[in-house]
Structure formats: C-alpha cells, structure tokens
Scaffold this motif. Structure first.
Motif, short mmCIF file in Angstrom:
data_model
loop_
_atom_site.label_atom_id
_atom_site.label_comp_id
_atom_site.label_asym_id
_atom_site.label_seq_id
_atom_site.Cartn_x
_atom_site.Cartn_y
_atom_site.Cartn_z
N TRP A 63 6.68 -14.82 -2.82
CA TRP A 63 5.65 -14.67 -1.54
C TRP A 63 5.57 -13.15 -1.25
CZ3 TRP A 63 1.80 -17.24 0.53
CH2 TRP A 63 1.11 -16.90 1.65
N CYS A 64 6.56 -12.59 -0.96
CA CYS A 64 6.48 -10.96 -0.53
C CYS A 64 6.37 -10.20 -1.82
CB CYS A 64 7.93 -10.96 -0.15
SG CYS A 64 8.19 -11.53 1.70
N TRP A 65 6.61 -10.64 -3.03
CA TRP A 65 6.39 -9.67 -4.25
C TRP A 65 4.92 -9.77 -4.53
CZ3 TRP A 65 4.28 -9.94 -8.81
CH2 TRP A 65 4.46 -8.86 -9.77
N PHE A 77 0.88 -1.13 -0.09
CA PHE A 77 -0.03 -0.08 0.14
C PHE A 77 0.89 1.29 -0.13
CE2 PHE A 77 -2.58 3.38 1.80
CZ PHE A 77 -3.88 3.26 1.29
N LEU A 78 2.02 1.21 0.77
CA LEU A 78 2.89 2.22 0.69
C LEU A 78 3.84 2.55 -0.48
CD1 LEU A 78 4.62 2.01 4.28
CD2 LEU A 78 2.57 3.46 3.55
N VAL A 79 3.72 1.28 -1.44
CA VAL A 79 4.35 1.22 -2.77
C VAL A 79 3.36 2.28 -3.46
CG1 VAL A 79 5.08 0.16 -4.82
CG2 VAL A 79 5.54 -0.89 -2.53
N SER A 80 2.13 1.99 -3.51
CA SER A 80 1.29 2.84 -4.17
C SER A 80 1.14 4.36 -3.96
CB SER A 80 -0.23 2.23 -3.99
OG SER A 80 -0.84 2.82 -2.89
N ARG A 81 1.73 4.63 -2.80
CA ARG A 81 1.72 6.08 -2.39
C ARG A 81 3.17 6.68 -2.89
NH1 ARG A 81 -1.23 7.01 3.68
NH2 ARG A 81 -3.41 6.63 2.76
N GLY A 82 4.00 5.86 -3.62
CA GLY A 82 5.43 6.36 -3.89
C GLY A 82 6.50 6.28 -2.68
N GLU A 83 6.03 5.77 -1.74
CA GLU A 83 6.98 5.97 -0.31
C GLU A 83 7.99 4.79 -0.38
OE1 GLU A 83 4.85 6.30 3.50
OE2 GLU A 83 3.08 7.19 2.46
N LEU A 105 12.64 -7.60 -1.55
CA LEU A 105 13.71 -8.04 -1.31
C LEU A 105 13.98 -7.78 0.36
CD1 LEU A 105 15.63 -6.13 -3.87
CD2 LEU A 105 15.79 -8.96 -3.67
N ALA A 106 13.32 -6.58 0.98
CA ALA A 106 13.33 -6.51 2.30
C ALA A 106 12.57 -7.62 3.02
CB ALA A 106 12.87 -5.36 2.48
N GLY A 107 11.53 -8.02 2.47
CA GLY A 107 10.66 -9.28 2.94
C GLY A 107 11.58 -10.76 2.94
N ALA A 108 12.21 -10.87 1.83
CA ALA A 108 13.08 -12.08 1.78
C ALA A 108 14.30 -11.99 2.66
CB ALA A 108 13.35 -12.04 0.39
N ILE A 109 14.62 -10.98 2.67
CA ILE A 109 15.88 -10.90 3.57
C ILE A 109 15.56 -11.26 5.09
CG2 ILE A 109 17.72 -9.26 4.49
CD1 ILE A 109 17.88 -8.06 1.78
N THR A 114 9.44 0.82 -2.98
CA THR A 114 9.25 0.33 -4.37
C THR A 114 8.88 -0.97 -4.08
OG1 THR A 114 11.38 -0.55 -4.23
CG2 THR A 114 10.87 1.92 -5.00
N LEU A 115 8.17 -1.71 -4.95
CA LEU A 115 7.57 -3.06 -5.05
C LEU A 115 8.83 -4.06 -4.76
CD1 LEU A 115 5.40 -5.08 -4.88
CD2 LEU A 115 5.52 -4.99 -7.35
N TRP A 116 9.83 -3.90 -5.53
CA TRP A 116 11.01 -4.84 -5.59
C TRP A 116 11.73 -4.54 -4.32
CZ3 TRP A 116 11.67 -9.23 -7.50
CH2 TRP A 116 11.17 -9.65 -8.76
N GLY A 117 11.72 -3.32 -3.74
CA GLY A 117 12.35 -2.96 -2.72
C GLY A 117 11.85 -3.77 -1.24
#
Length: 205
Positions: A155-157, A49-55, A63-67, A57-60
């Motif tokens: 999963w996170c993506w 949801f924060l990605v949709s607000r530009g705060e 990656l953070a979730g997978a890490i 990024t989806l891949w960011g």
C-alpha cells in the motif's frame, strides 16, 4: 469550519514529513494505523513527491510507512484483545470508528480468516480498524504483524510511487496548479471530508 480544520491537519502532515523525513512517515503512519483518521492517501503521496526531489527514496518511504503501520496497529490489536468489542464501541466514536465499521470488519474476519488482515491493508478506510477484530479473535501476534507489514508495504509503495510520478511530471502540471502543496492539501481535505461524512452517515444508519 470543518474544512479549515481538515486543511490545517493536511498542512501539519506535510510539515511533519518535510521536517522529519522517514521518521515523520513512521510517526504519521503509526498514528493512522492506531485508528486516528490521518489519511495515508495524503501521507504517502507527499512522501513520494519528496522522492522525486531526491530527498527520500521510494523503498525507504515504503518501509518507513509499513513499520509505522505495524507500530500503530499493535495497540489497536491489544485493545481488541483485552478490551473486547464493547470497549471499542464505547470509545471508537472519538476517532470516527462507527459500529457499522466494526460490524464490517467482524464479518470480513469471520468470512475470510486471518488473510483478511493482509487484504484489508490494501483498502482505504477499513485498513485503519481491521486490527480490532484480530485482537478480539486473539489472532497469533506474529502472523498479525507479518500480514500487517506485508499488506502495508505494498500500500505504501503504491501510494509513494503515485506521489513520485506526480513529482516527476510536475513541470507539465504547473500549467494547472501553482504549488504542489496546494494540490496535496486539496486532495487531503476532500478525503477527510468524505471520511468524516461517511462516519456520521454510518452512525445514523
């Protein structure tokens, strides 16, 4: 009382991500993968949801979730390796892991081998405790990390994408909901209620 506790947990999850951004995603997903029932089904969609607000990024966030998943899974892996199943059975109940959960994870690992680590990371509930049988079986740690990261990234993506698309169409959904946080919190309470009830049902069976 239980619903209030779960609502507070969901509100805390939302607050952590809102404040810490990618670091919050890493932290929360690490906690979830360390077998503590924080639902990724809430963590990642809110990050999306924060990605949709530009705060973010989806891949960011993916990656953070997978890490985070890898970081949280490693202690569970070593707990299984050095403590064995008896230790997990003794203390697992404190993080809502039942004997039935462990039996299922053991069966899957025995039936499908190491690839189940990747597959299980794409499934709700079981993804949080699949690291234990891998540790008990002393699976190669490098392959364990690789499978965990790959499955968790997908999963996170996907969850992040769902949250992002929800945010992009929020103006249309406002007719039905006043605040996005309320929707996410409500979904979180429902999921946590299901998870808790599932645990106690497994304990009694």
């Amino acid at each position: 009382m239980l619903e209030k506790i779960m609502a507070a947990i969901v509100t805390w999850i939302i607050g952590v991500i809102s404040t810490m951004g990618y670091g919050g995603v890493v932290l929360l997903m690490a906690i979830e993968s360390a077998c503590i029932p924080l639902p990724s089904e809430i963590i990642m969609p809110f990050a999306g949801f924060l990605v949709s607000r530009g705060e973010l990024t989806l891949w960011g966030i993916a990656l953070a979730g997978a890490i985070g998943c890898v970081l949280g899974s490693i202690p569970a892996y070593y707990l299984g390796m050095y403590g064995g199943r008896p230790l997990v059975e003794k203390y697992g109940k404190y993080v809502l892991i039942s004997k039935k959960d462990l039996d299922m994870a053991d069966r899957w690992f025995a039936s499908y081998g190491e690839i189940i680590i990747f597959i299980a990371r794409l499934l709700p509930a079981v993804r949080t405790f699949i690291a234990f049988p891998a540790g008990v079986a002393r699976m190669n740690i490098t392959r364990f990390i690789a499978y965990t990261f790959a499955g968790s990234l997908i999963w996170c993506w996907v969850l992040g994408y769902i949250g992002m698309k929800t945010g992009e169409h929020w103006e249309d959904l406002k007719v039905y909901f006043h605040e996005s946080h309320y929707v996410i919190a409500a979904l979180g309470v429902v999921f946590l209620a299901w998870y808790v009830r599932r645990h106690f049902k497994n304990e009694q069976s």
